[in-house]
Scaffold this active site. Structure first.
Site, mmCIF file in Angstrom:
data_model
loop_
_atom_site.group_PDB
_atom_site.id
_atom_site.type_symbol
_atom_site.label_atom_id
_atom_site.label_comp_id
_atom_site.label_asym_id
_atom_site.label_seq_id
_atom_site.Cartn_x
_atom_site.Cartn_y
_atom_site.Cartn_z
ATOM 1 N N HIS A 201 -33.982 -25.257 -9.678
ATOM 2 C CA HIS A 201 -33.491 -25.251 -8.664
ATOM 3 C C HIS A 201 -34.113 -24.428 -7.423
ATOM 4 O O HIS A 201 -33.659 -23.015 -6.832
ATOM 5 C CB HIS A 201 -31.895 -25.430 -8.396
ATOM 6 C CG HIS A 201 -31.286 -25.379 -7.904
ATOM 7 N ND1 HIS A 201 -31.493 -26.494 -5.981
ATOM 8 C CD2 HIS A 201 -29.981 -26.338 -7.518
ATOM 9 C CE1 HIS A 201 -30.951 -26.439 -5.942
ATOM 10 N NE2 HIS A 201 -29.628 -26.656 -6.183
ATOM 11 N N ARG B 123 -32.710 -34.492 -6.084
ATOM 12 C CA ARG B 123 -31.939 -34.175 -7.311
ATOM 13 C C ARG B 123 -31.891 -35.264 -8.423
ATOM 14 O O ARG B 123 -31.739 -36.501 -7.866
ATOM 15 C CB ARG B 123 -30.363 -34.234 -6.980
ATOM 16 C CG ARG B 123 -29.764 -33.513 -7.537
ATOM 17 C CD ARG B 123 -28.412 -32.266 -7.429
ATOM 18 N NE ARG B 123 -29.210 -31.289 -7.365
ATOM 19 C CZ ARG B 123 -27.642 -30.200 -6.597
ATOM 20 N NH1 ARG B 123 -26.675 -30.674 -6.910
ATOM 21 N NH2 ARG B 123 -28.326 -29.673 -6.287
HETATM 22 N N1 CP Z 1 -25.085 -24.858 -5.265
HETATM 23 C C1 CP Z 1 -25.538 -25.750 -5.787
HETATM 24 O O1 CP Z 1 -27.007 -26.568 -5.917
HETATM 25 O O2 CP Z 1 -24.159 -26.764 -4.897
HETATM 26 P P1 CP Z 1 -24.151 -28.189 -4.819
HETATM 27 O O3 CP Z 1 -24.576 -28.528 -6.255
HETATM 28 O O4 CP Z 1 -23.107 -29.125 -4.172
HETATM 29 O O5 CP Z 1 -26.271 -28.983 -4.024
#
Ligand code: CP
Length: 309
Positions: A134, A106
């Site tokens: 995502h 990420r």
């Molecule tokens: N849904 C999601 O990506 O949550 P996080 O940012 O906590 O990983």
């Protein structure tokens, strides 16, 4: 391997057959806790590289690898990697390929996962690259929709909040577009609308798209209300964020005329866009959705590593 991709960088790489294969495997992990699962990835290492904060994605991937019997190595912030000294992401991907078997990344920049994967010899999963994509979230969203609605065609889907910056929305609509005759209700502040190319493409795929401002008038029509957080970190100024941050807030009283089969989803984290009194409503499924993320990540890791049950 039952899937068509080596790296998972964007939802547009995923085919309908991929969705089927991943959801089938996720369902297996969801409903089986046989001890043989816990040895599948023995000796394999997942690198969990988070240059941006995360709770669900990071810990779901790490828990998934550990449940499969594998190990993890982690990066919790860009400040502690040599990218801080100027090393490129493509060099980082090349180096990490010598230390682990699969990587999840990420990063705040668009296309960062693609850059990381450029010379990587291991499978790479994009866990969110800026406001771009995502894809593992969209797979768990599809799994959740199918779990509660038992179908992926002909749904009335409200997408509410930040349709401009939300990477989960961008990835989700790409997967939903495969299926037939949806009606998308796009509900956002005028400055946070979905881009016109995506709207035109959804229509071209045979779906109806209705852009509207009123959440309360639209709620009774919906099978799914997909709420999103306004992405503060993507705004240029605090003033521009403050001007739109509280535009939509779902409260329990708004659900009086909703269909009994409505599911309320949210990729989370939520800030103020869903009141806490909604959490106990039978339509609130966002915590189940986050839980299902574990099974989707187990399925992705095992498929991408070619591990057979
Ligand atoms: N849904 C999601 O990506 O949550 P996080 O940012 O906590 O990983």
């Amino acid at each position: 391997m039952n899937i068509s991709f080596r790296h998972l960088l964007s939802a547009d790489q995923v085919t309908q057959e991929d969705i089927q294969a991943i959801c089938k495997k996720a369902s297996f992990f969801h409903h089986n806790t046989s001890s043989s699962i816990f040895d599948l990835a023995r000796g394999k290492i997942l690198a969990s590289l988070f240059f941006e904060p995360s709770t669900r994605t990071r810990f779901a991937f790490e828990a998934a690898m550990q449940k499969l019997g594998g190990n993890i190595i982690t990066l919790e912030s860009g400040a502690s990697s040599s990218t801080k000294k100027g090393e490129t992401l493509s060099d980082t991907g090349r180096i990490m390929s010598g230390y682990c078997d699969i990587a999840v990344i990420r990063h705040p920049q668009k296309n960062s996962a693609t850059e990381f994967a450029k010379h990587a010899t291991i499978p790479v999963i994009n866990a969110g690259d800026g406001s771009n994509q995502h894809p593992s979230q969209s797979l768990l969203d599809i799994y959740t929709i199918n779990h509660f609605h038992h179908r992926l065609d002909e749904l009335s889907i409200g997408i509410i909040g930040d349709l401009k910056f939300s990477r989960t929305v961008k990835s989700l609509v790409q997967l939903l577009a495969f299926y037939k005759r949806h009606t998308f209700y796009l509900i956002s502040h005028p400055s946070l609308k979905m881009n016109t190319e995506t709207v035109a493409w959804l229509k071209k795929c045979g779906h109806q798209v209705i852009e509207t401002k009123s959440l309360q008038d639209t709620l009774p029509l919906l099978d799914i209300a997909y709420m999103t957080r306004v992405q503060e970190e993507r705004f240029d100024t605090k003033e521009s964020y403050d001007a739109v941050k509280n535009h939509y807030r779902l409260e329990r009283a708004h659900l009086t005329h909703a269909k009994p089969t409505l599911t309320i989803l949210h990729p989370l984290p939520r800030i103020a866009e869903i009141a806490e009194d909604v959490d106990t409503h039978t339509s609130a499924k966002y915590f189940d959705q986050a839980q299902f993320g574990l099974y989707i990540r187990m399925a992705l890791i095992s498929e991408m590593l070619g591990l057979e049950i």
